[in-house]
Design an enzyme around this catalytic site. Structure first.
Site, PDB file in Angstrom:
ATOM      1  N   ARG A  62     129.896  76.618 -23.962  1.00 39.69           N
ATOM      2  CA  ARG A  62     129.832  76.866 -22.032  1.00 39.69           C
ATOM      3  C   ARG A  62     128.422  77.500 -21.938  1.00 39.69           C
ATOM      4  O   ARG A  62     127.601  77.332 -20.833  1.00 39.69           O
ATOM      5  CB  ARG A  62     130.901  77.697 -22.140  1.00 39.69           C
ATOM      6  CG  ARG A  62     132.212  76.720 -21.234  1.00 39.69           C
ATOM      7  CD  ARG A  62     133.441  77.210 -21.865  1.00 39.69           C
ATOM      8  NE  ARG A  62     133.505  78.061 -23.403  1.00 39.69           N
ATOM      9  CZ  ARG A  62     133.602  76.917 -24.131  1.00 39.69           C
ATOM     10  NH1 ARG A  62     134.518  76.653 -24.161  1.00 39.69           N
ATOM     11  NH2 ARG A  62     133.453  77.583 -25.781  1.00 39.69           N
ATOM     12  N   THR A  63     128.197  79.056 -22.774  1.00 45.26           N
ATOM     13  CA  THR A  63     126.594  79.684 -21.764  1.00 45.26           C
ATOM     14  C   THR A  63     125.639  79.144 -21.863  1.00 45.26           C
ATOM     15  O   THR A  63     125.044  79.040 -20.918  1.00 45.26           O
ATOM     16  CB  THR A  63     127.135  81.321 -22.528  1.00 45.26           C
ATOM     17  OG1 THR A  63     128.554  81.909 -22.871  1.00 45.26           O
ATOM     18  CG2 THR A  63     126.075  82.432 -21.948  1.00 45.26           C
ATOM     19  N   LYS A 116     113.949  84.253 -42.288  1.00 39.59           N
ATOM     20  CA  LYS A 116     112.553  84.387 -43.188  1.00 39.59           C
ATOM     21  C   LYS A 116     112.360  86.613 -43.026  1.00 39.59           C
ATOM     22  O   LYS A 116     112.026  86.572 -43.665  1.00 39.59           O
ATOM     23  CB  LYS A 116     111.167  83.866 -42.825  1.00 39.59           C
ATOM     24  CG  LYS A 116     111.242  82.422 -42.561  1.00 39.59           C
ATOM     25  CD  LYS A 116     110.287  81.623 -41.811  1.00 39.59           C
ATOM     26  CE  LYS A 116     110.308  80.700 -41.936  1.00 39.59           C
ATOM     27  NZ  LYS A 116     109.221  80.093 -41.551  1.00 39.59           N
ATOM     28  N   ARG A 148     121.907  85.716 -26.705  1.00 40.29           N
ATOM     29  CA  ARG A 148     122.540  85.816 -27.611  1.00 40.29           C
ATOM     30  C   ARG A 148     122.570  86.492 -28.762  1.00 40.29           C
ATOM     31  O   ARG A 148     122.341  86.344 -29.617  1.00 40.29           O
ATOM     32  CB  ARG A 148     123.938  84.477 -27.065  1.00 40.29           C
ATOM     33  CG  ARG A 148     125.033  85.038 -27.936  1.00 40.29           C
ATOM     34  CD  ARG A 148     126.304  84.046 -28.024  1.00 40.29           C
ATOM     35  NE  ARG A 148     126.788  84.733 -26.261  1.00 40.29           N
ATOM     36  CZ  ARG A 148     127.852  83.782 -26.208  1.00 40.29           C
ATOM     37  NH1 ARG A 148     128.621  82.535 -27.073  1.00 40.29           N
ATOM     38  NH2 ARG A 148     128.194  83.246 -24.753  1.00 40.29           N
ATOM     39  N   HIS A 190     128.167  90.584 -20.721  1.00 41.90           N
ATOM     40  CA  HIS A 190     128.569  89.296 -20.527  1.00 41.90           C
ATOM     41  C   HIS A 190     128.319  88.788 -19.387  1.00 41.90           C
ATOM     42  O   HIS A 190     129.118  88.266 -18.500  1.00 41.90           O
ATOM     43  CB  HIS A 190     130.194  88.507 -21.094  1.00 41.90           C
ATOM     44  CG  HIS A 190     129.548  86.866 -21.440  1.00 41.90           C
ATOM     45  ND1 HIS A 190     128.284  85.998 -21.081  1.00 41.90           N
ATOM     46  CD2 HIS A 190     130.210  86.117 -22.811  1.00 41.90           C
ATOM     47  CE1 HIS A 190     128.020  85.323 -21.521  1.00 41.90           C
ATOM     48  NE2 HIS A 190     129.453  85.087 -22.242  1.00 41.90           N
TER      49      HIS A 190
HETATM   50  N1   CP Z   1     133.069  81.605 -22.428  1.00 41.95           N
HETATM   51  C1   CP Z   1     132.159  81.618 -23.680  1.00 41.95           C
HETATM   52  O1   CP Z   1     130.978  82.734 -23.580  1.00 41.95           O
HETATM   53  O2   CP Z   1     131.572  80.688 -24.355  1.00 41.95           O
HETATM   54  P1   CP Z   1     130.745  79.939 -25.487  1.00 41.95           P
HETATM   55  O3   CP Z   1     130.707  81.629 -26.695  1.00 41.95           O
HETATM   56  O4   CP Z   1     131.044  79.072 -26.109  1.00 41.95           O
HETATM   57  O5   CP Z   1     129.178  80.484 -25.379  1.00 41.95           O
END
Ligand code: CP
Length: 306
Positions: free
Chosen positions: A51-52, A80, A101, A129
């Site tokens: 999603r993110t 590497k 991320r 987040h």
């Molecule tokens: N909600 C969320 O962070 O989903 P993903 O890990 O799929 O990005």
């Protein structure tokens, strides 16, 4: 910190949160534009995501920008031995904004210290987040009509679940009542409990996901037990299925109650809840595009209404 970055929800004020929500509403009404014409956004995902990453990339595409990046660090020169610092400095040569991320808490903060390009934290370990929080807040406003004076029940992995940490911090501006439902191993960290105490926020902690808790909630925020954060697989096995929401538990909920979940889910919401009127998690994920359009335009100092 470099201008426009969003590393932690704690870094932005109530007014800035409300501005982002206004922007999200604008983008829901006007999803397509050329506001990012000529801009390049890098999405660096050192940890898996559906999603993110895809909603950030959709947001950029709908705004007329271009996306570069990777969804698997194994395909980058990290494999590497390249350091995070060098990776960020390199990508800063190519992109106007970096969305990242990383499994290490503090990685996004560190990135802001090695570049002038704005950084958006798309999740750093069990820490924060913030873009998820913006879509959560937008989903709460859309379903409840307000952010103030709501009873929010957070269920499951409150220890490693970064989304609940960010949501708690954002909601502190809006006089919430929190219910924290978890096993002793996965309790809300004491630092967040201390914040509730210091700010006079009403909260209660529960082991049972009881009818009293469910029926007094405006929002039930379910979370997945974060297997990837456990060093001992046996510990994960002990707690992975402790809390599960079933259709038969929803008979006496408040009329406007909605179930949120950042997703992905494993067993914590039965599939037969999906077509109940209280289920909102798929719409919640859709709201992520609008919330992320808001975050991107703020980061690049673009006024969508100009
Ligand atoms: N909600 C969320 O962070 O989903 P993903 O890990 O799929 O990005």
């Amino acid at each position: 910190m470099n201008q426009g970055s969003l590393v932690s929800i704690d870094d932005i004020s109530k007014e800035q949160i409300l501005d982002l929500l206004d922007r999200a509403a604008y983008f829901e009404a006007h999803p397509n534009s050329k506001l990012l014409d000529g801009k390049v956004v890098a999405t660096l995902f050192f940890e898996p995501s559906t999603r993110t990453r895809l909603s950030f990339e959709t947001a950029v595409n709908r705004l007329g920008g271009r996306v570069i990046g990777f969804s698997d660090a194994a395909t980058s020169s990290t494999s590497k031995g390249e350091t995070l610092k060098d990776t960020i400095k390199m990508v800063s040569n190519y992109a106007d904004l970096i969305v990242m991320r990383h499994h290490l808490e503090g990685a996004a903060r560190y990135a802001t210290e090695v570049t002038d390009v704005p950084i958006v934290n798309a999740g750093d370990g069990a820490n924060q987040h913030p873009s998820q929080t913006m879509l959560d807040l937008y989903s709460i406003v859309k379903t409840q009509g307000r952010l103030e004076n709501l009873t929010i029940t957070m269920v499951g992995d409150l220890k490693y679940g970064r989304t609940v940490h960010s949501l708690l911090m954002a909601m502190r501006y809006f006089n919430p009542r929190f219910r924290f439902v978890s096993s002793p191993e996965l309790e809300m960290p004491r630092e967040y409990i201390e914040i509730c105490r210091d700010l006079g926020i009403e909260y209660t902690e529960h082991r049972d996901f009881s009818p009293e808790v469910i029926n007094s909630s405006d929002i039930i925020y379910m979370t997945r037990v974060q297997r990837e954060r456990f060093s001992d697989p046996m510990e994960y096995e002990k707690v992975k299925n402790l809390y599960s929401l079933r259709r038969d538990m929803l008979g006496n909920t408040r009329p406007g109650m909605r179930i949120l979940h950042p997703l992905p889910r494993v067993n914590e919401i039965d599939r037969d809840v999906d077509d109940c009127p209280q289920a909102y998690y798929f719409e919640q994920a859709r709201n992520g595009v609008f919330a992320r359009q808001a975050i991107i335009t703020r980061a690049l100092n673009i006024d969508p209404t100009r």
